[in-house]
Design a protein around this motif. Structure first.
Motif, PDB file in Angstrom:
ATOM      1  N   ALA A  18       0.824  -1.212   0.000  1.00  0.00           N
ATOM      2  CA  ALA A  18       0.000   0.000   0.000  1.00  0.00           C
ATOM      3  C   ALA A  18       0.853   1.255   0.000  1.00  0.00           C
ATOM      4  CB  ALA A  18      -0.923  -0.004   1.207  1.00  0.00           C
ATOM      5  N   ALA A  21       2.899   1.748  -3.248  1.00  0.00           N
ATOM      6  CA  ALA A  21       2.155   2.225  -4.418  1.00  0.00           C
ATOM      7  C   ALA A  21       2.176   3.743  -4.524  1.00  0.00           C
ATOM      8  CB  ALA A  21       0.715   1.732  -4.359  1.00  0.00           C
ATOM      9  N   SER A  22       2.013   4.415  -3.381  1.00  0.00           N
ATOM     10  CA  SER A  22       1.924   5.869  -3.462  1.00  0.00           C
ATOM     11  C   SER A  22       3.277   6.557  -3.289  1.00  0.00           C
ATOM     12  CB  SER A  22       0.918   6.394  -2.433  1.00  0.00           C
ATOM     13  OG  SER A  22       1.272   5.958  -1.158  1.00  0.00           O
ATOM     14  N   LYS A  34      10.003  11.382   4.382  1.00  0.00           N
ATOM     15  CA  LYS A  34       9.815  12.839   4.480  1.00  0.00           C
ATOM     16  C   LYS A  34       8.790  13.181   5.563  1.00  0.00           C
ATOM     17  CE  LYS A  34      11.141  14.834   0.055  1.00  0.00           C
ATOM     18  NZ  LYS A  34      10.694  15.712  -1.043  1.00  0.00           N
ATOM     19  N   ALA A  35       7.755  12.378   5.669  1.00  0.00           N
ATOM     20  CA  ALA A  35       6.715  12.647   6.667  1.00  0.00           C
ATOM     21  C   ALA A  35       7.277  12.529   8.084  1.00  0.00           C
ATOM     22  CB  ALA A  35       5.537  11.704   6.469  1.00  0.00           C
ATOM     23  N   GLN A  37      10.381  12.747   9.003  1.00  0.00           N
ATOM     24  CA  GLN A  37      11.357  13.822   9.217  1.00  0.00           C
ATOM     25  C   GLN A  37      10.637  15.147   9.493  1.00  0.00           C
ATOM     26  OE1 GLN A  37      13.712  13.360   5.633  1.00  0.00           O
ATOM     27  NE2 GLN A  37      15.121  11.912   6.628  1.00  0.00           N
ATOM     28  N   SER A  38       9.467  15.299   8.902  1.00  0.00           N
ATOM     29  CA  SER A  38       8.665  16.499   9.156  1.00  0.00           C
ATOM     30  C   SER A  38       8.156  16.529  10.593  1.00  0.00           C
ATOM     31  CB  SER A  38       7.488  16.554   8.184  1.00  0.00           C
ATOM     32  OG  SER A  38       7.964  16.679   6.861  1.00  0.00           O
ATOM     33  N   VAL A  39       7.778  15.364  11.100  1.00  0.00           N
ATOM     34  CA  VAL A  39       7.364  15.284  12.505  1.00  0.00           C
ATOM     35  C   VAL A  39       8.518  15.733  13.407  1.00  0.00           C
ATOM     36  CG1 VAL A  39       6.745  13.690  14.367  1.00  0.00           C
ATOM     37  CG2 VAL A  39       5.614  13.503  12.140  1.00  0.00           C
ATOM     38  N   LEU A  78      -0.236  13.034  16.133  1.00  0.00           N
ATOM     39  CA  LEU A  78      -0.333  12.749  14.695  1.00  0.00           C
ATOM     40  C   LEU A  78      -0.078  11.263  14.432  1.00  0.00           C
ATOM     41  CD1 LEU A  78       1.665  15.827  13.341  1.00  0.00           C
ATOM     42  CD2 LEU A  78      -0.765  15.391  12.947  1.00  0.00           C
ATOM     43  N   ASP A  79      -0.856  10.696  13.559  1.00  0.00           N
ATOM     44  CA  ASP A  79      -0.716   9.273  13.231  1.00  0.00           C
ATOM     45  C   ASP A  79       0.568   9.014  12.444  1.00  0.00           C
ATOM     46  OD1 ASP A  79      -1.129   6.590  12.714  1.00  0.00           O
ATOM     47  OD2 ASP A  79      -2.360   6.997  10.944  1.00  0.00           O
ATOM     48  N   GLN A  80       1.451   8.214  13.006  1.00  0.00           N
ATOM     49  CA  GLN A  80       2.717   7.892  12.338  1.00  0.00           C
ATOM     50  C   GLN A  80       2.733   6.459  11.805  1.00  0.00           C
ATOM     51  OE1 GLN A  80       6.477   9.175  14.044  1.00  0.00           O
ATOM     52  NE2 GLN A  80       5.425  10.493  15.493  1.00  0.00           N
ATOM     53  N   SER A  81       1.569   5.814  11.777  1.00  0.00           N
ATOM     54  CA  SER A  81       1.558   4.384  11.432  1.00  0.00           C
ATOM     55  C   SER A  81       2.034   4.083  10.003  1.00  0.00           C
ATOM     56  CB  SER A  81       0.154   3.805  11.646  1.00  0.00           C
ATOM     57  OG  SER A  81      -0.772   4.442  10.781  1.00  0.00           O
ATOM     58  N   MET A  82       1.969   5.070   9.126  1.00  0.00           N
ATOM     59  CA  MET A  82       2.433   4.848   7.746  1.00  0.00           C
ATOM     60  C   MET A  82       3.815   5.471   7.517  1.00  0.00           C
ATOM     61  SD  MET A  82      -0.338   3.455   6.106  1.00  0.00           S
ATOM     62  CE  MET A  82      -0.699   4.016   4.421  1.00  0.00           C
ATOM     63  N   MET A  83       4.440   5.954   8.574  1.00  0.00           N
ATOM     64  CA  MET A  83       5.698   6.691   8.399  1.00  0.00           C
ATOM     65  C   MET A  83       6.949   5.845   8.643  1.00  0.00           C
ATOM     66  SD  MET A  83       4.809  10.402  10.088  1.00  0.00           S
ATOM     67  CE  MET A  83       3.242  11.225   9.732  1.00  0.00           C
TER      68      MET A  83
ATOM     69  N   SER B  38       7.510  21.408   6.638  1.00  0.00           N
ATOM     70  CA  SER B  38       7.116  20.159   7.307  1.00  0.00           C
ATOM     71  C   SER B  38       5.600  20.059   7.415  1.00  0.00           C
ATOM     72  CB  SER B  38       7.752  20.088   8.696  1.00  0.00           C
ATOM     73  OG  SER B  38       9.158  20.045   8.582  1.00  0.00           O
ATOM     74  N   ASN B  71      -6.392  13.376  10.578  1.00  0.00           N
ATOM     75  CA  ASN B  71      -5.025  13.849  10.761  1.00  0.00           C
ATOM     76  C   ASN B  71      -4.725  15.076   9.901  1.00  0.00           C
ATOM     77  OD1 ASN B  71      -2.994  12.177  12.573  1.00  0.00           O
ATOM     78  ND2 ASN B  71      -4.611  10.790  11.858  1.00  0.00           N
TER      79      ASN B  71
END
Lengths: 156, 156
Positions: A18, A21-22, A34-35, A37-39, A78-83, B38, B71
């Motif tokens: 998943a 793909a993106s 990047k996400a 690192q933004s956190v 913030l949700d980090q589950s995809m990071m 960010s 989010n």
């Protein structure tokens, strides 16, 4: 390096279809990296405001301090589950200092809890007075450092 | 360029002493610029999850969609008051595409309101079904684009 990268890619394709793909095949996990690192950058932003007051580079301002601490706590929600997909460590991909140990040594949960507690303590303290802010910033800086020491590639 | 930079720096020193102190004189507003970038990056992260579902690159998942939209809305609640100091436009400093018009043409407030409304609409819609998510993503993408068109330097 190429071999390592290809092995990493093989693992990725199975585990994280998943996300993959993106994030586009040419730079696996680029978006996730990047996400996160933004956190970290946003933490640095709000913590920097508190640090500047602690060091008296800027005058202590109760409202501004409380606001910075509240925002530091907000970042934690913030949700980090995809990071942090598997295979996005610095042995597998470029442009990250995240060490493989994050995914393997089982220690990051406890360190995250310590950090979260230090942020909550700062949130409770920052708006009281400069002494309270200063008392809270030590454990907070220590919690940042503890994670970076074990889980982030040193720049040296 | 040097002259423009020096003029910019002179303005900065007056307007934003506090921010300046913690962002270090060698790279004015570096911290503020990284922080706002960010924020944008996190928007891209959560919006990307919604976009992937809209395009059916990933299967629609009501819970994941609602979470991504929540989010996206949460990012909007982060305090950005220290992220857009005067003199941090792309005519004054490096490493930003933020156009001076942000601080001068008076139009950014209305565009921000439109964006915020589109995010809230997505938050309300995303968890319902794929059709609702798709209906909400058009205005949201348009709101992103409207701001970028007027206030972000084109890459071309």
């Amino acid at each position: 390096m190429i071999r390592k990268l290809l092995l990493g890619l093989a693992g990725l394709a199975v585990v994280t279809g998943a996300v993959f793909a993106s994030s586009h095949a040419a730079a696996p996990h680029k978006g996730a990296i990047k996400a996160r690192q933004s956190v970290m950058q946003l933490r640095a932003h709000y913590l920097g405001q508190l640090g500047a007051m602690a060091k008296e580079e800027t005058p202590y301002d109760a409202e501004a301090a409380a606001n910075a601490a509240a925002n530091l706590a907000l970042v934690n929600t913030l949700d980090q589950s995809m990071m942090w997909p598997k295979g996005s460590d610095n042995a597998s991909v470029e442009n990250t200092r995240a060490l493989p140990a994050i995914w393997t040594d089982g220690g990051i949960g406890a360190k995250a809890n310590t950090f979260n507690a230090a942020v909550e303590a700062m949130k409770a303290a920052a708006g009281s007075d400069l002494a309270a802010l200063r008392a809270a910033i030590g454990p907070l800086g220590k919690a940042c450092g503890a994670c970076h020491e074990d889980y982030r590639q040193s720049n040296r």
